[in-house]
Design an enzyme around this catalytic site. Structure first.
Site, PDB file in Angstrom:
ATOM      1  N   LYS A 229      56.928  14.902  63.793  1.00  0.00           N
ATOM      2  CA  LYS A 229      57.499  15.267  62.497  1.00  0.00           C
ATOM      3  C   LYS A 229      58.234  16.601  62.525  1.00  0.00           C
ATOM      4  CE  LYS A 229      54.375  12.774  59.373  1.00  0.00           C
ATOM      5  NZ  LYS A 229      53.329  12.939  58.322  1.00  0.00           N
ATOM      6  N   HIS A 281      51.301   3.882  64.470  1.00  0.00           N
ATOM      7  CA  HIS A 281      51.906   3.110  63.372  1.00  0.00           C
ATOM      8  C   HIS A 281      52.160   1.655  63.761  1.00  0.00           C
ATOM      9  CE1 HIS A 281      52.389   6.104  60.266  1.00  0.00           C
ATOM     10  NE2 HIS A 281      52.895   6.962  61.142  1.00  0.00           N
TER      11      HIS A 281
END
Length: 372
Positions: A229, A281
């Site tokens: 991120k 994910h």
């Protein structure tokens, strides 16, 4: 007293085991066993000097768990300070003896022997303590100092190497945790998110049957799951509403970015973190990202972190949503068993829900720094 030939068997038997051991706790236990057998003591304890905290700590002692005392405390502290070996016939008659250790353990110390342990530079790194001679006389002698010194000499190199390796691993843990916090802080999440995910991941790992060592590895590596991120623009990361399809495609890149940051490391912690970063994910039904892996194609580390991360994310306020209530979260996990999540791990999750809730309560978001 052991005969010379028996003494040599004890020394060479234990030093061979110690030389092949890499874990600090196990080396300390082997050294304690060797010392106890060589000088016929009821207990032996290895005290290590922690210069940062100015404490003496024992990670292994016969029938005693980890303890910490001030570096200047008691007879061990005296040996650390002076570098002198000590023999005491009755500990309670010596003002230097710290009776708090006995009070904490319920043990009655009488005779004591303490010698310093030195590193390759001659600096004191700890002390070898023997308690309560088991011979009829019940008193340690000068020759016991010689024997215990011999034990420390033969095993000292292995101990020093293990301490260095342990220090390197602790440093890695700190760096990984701080880096994990950096990734979360950019999206306005606190360090408690990565702390909780780490704790949840270990519970799941143990529940699915992993060893303590591997479960601890996952706990250490999981805080890096969102490190990618750092490369996602604020306009996307901090957007309060739903992302557009294009923005979501950009957001999904954080998995590959994190993996590329970590994948070239040869350290087992960072290698595990790389797997977690790129696979947390992915979904059991194959509809996750970035690779669309299905079922057991997804590494177990990724499957574990997925549950830990989603549980914590749903139960926490985010810039784009308010925290869900517990029943809504549990309903989702029931619905997504075998869809988003590994069905076995969902069962482990529900079996250990009380532990998850304890951790959630213990590490509530406060904006304060988090200790690993």
């Amino acid at each position: 007293m052991l005969r010379p030939e028996d003494m040599l068997k004890v020394i060479f038997g234990y030093t061979a085991k110690i030389a092949n051991e890499r874990k600090l706790d196990k080396i300390l236990l082997l050294m304690a066993d060797m010392g106890r057998e060589m000088i016929q003591a009821d207990r032996c304890t290895l005290w290590l000097l922690d210069r940062d905290s100015n404490e003496l700590r024992t990670q292994v002692a016969h029938e005693v768990g980890e303890m910490r005392i001030p570096a200047t405390s008691g007879l061990v502290g005296h040996t650390i300070l002076t570098g002198q070996s000590i023999i005491i016939e009755d500990a309670y008659q010596d003002s230097r003896f710290n009776q708090e250790v006995d009070k904490a353990t319920g043990y009655r110390t009488k005779s004591i022997l303490v010698i310093p342990i030195r590193d390759s530079e001659g600096e004191i790194m700890g002390a070898f303590q023997a308690i309560n001679k088991t011979t009829p006389e019940g008193v340690f002698e000068d020759r016991d100092i010689e024997f215990l010194t011999l034990a420390a000499y033969y095993s000292g190199k292995s101990l020093e190497a293990a301490m260095l390796a342990n220090e390197i691993e602790e440093t890695q843990r700190e760096i990984i945790f701080v880096m994990g916090e950096v990734g979360e802080t950019r999206s306005k999440e606190t360090g408690y998110h990565v702390k909780r995910v780490a704790e949840y991941s270990k519970i799941l790992a143990l529940g699915i049957g992993m060893s303590e060592d591997e479960a601890e590895l996952i706990k250490t590596a999981s805080p890096m799951h969102d490190i990618g991120k750092v490369a996602i623009p604020d306009s996307i990361l901090l957007k309060p509403g739903k992302l557009t399809e294009e923005e979501f495609e950009h957001m999904k890149q954080h998995t590959s970015i994190g993996y590329n940051l970590l994948r070239n490391s040869k350290r087992r912690i960072l290698k595990a973190a790389a797997v977690i970063a790129i696979q947390h994910h992915e979904k059991w039904n194959g509809r996750g990202y970035p690779c669309g892996l299905r079922g057991e194609e997804i590494h177990l580390y990724g499957r574990i972190t997925a549950i830990a991360d989603v549980f914590d994310a749903l139960g926490s306020d985010r810039v784009y949503k308010k925290a869900w209530d517990l029943e809504r979260i549990l309903t989702l996990f029931r619905e997504e068993r075998g869809e988003h999540f590994d069905p076995q791990l969902v069962d482990v999750f529900f079996d250990n829900l009380d532990k998850f809730l304890e951790i959630k309560e213990k590490f509530q978001d406060s904006g304060e720094p988090v200790e690993l």
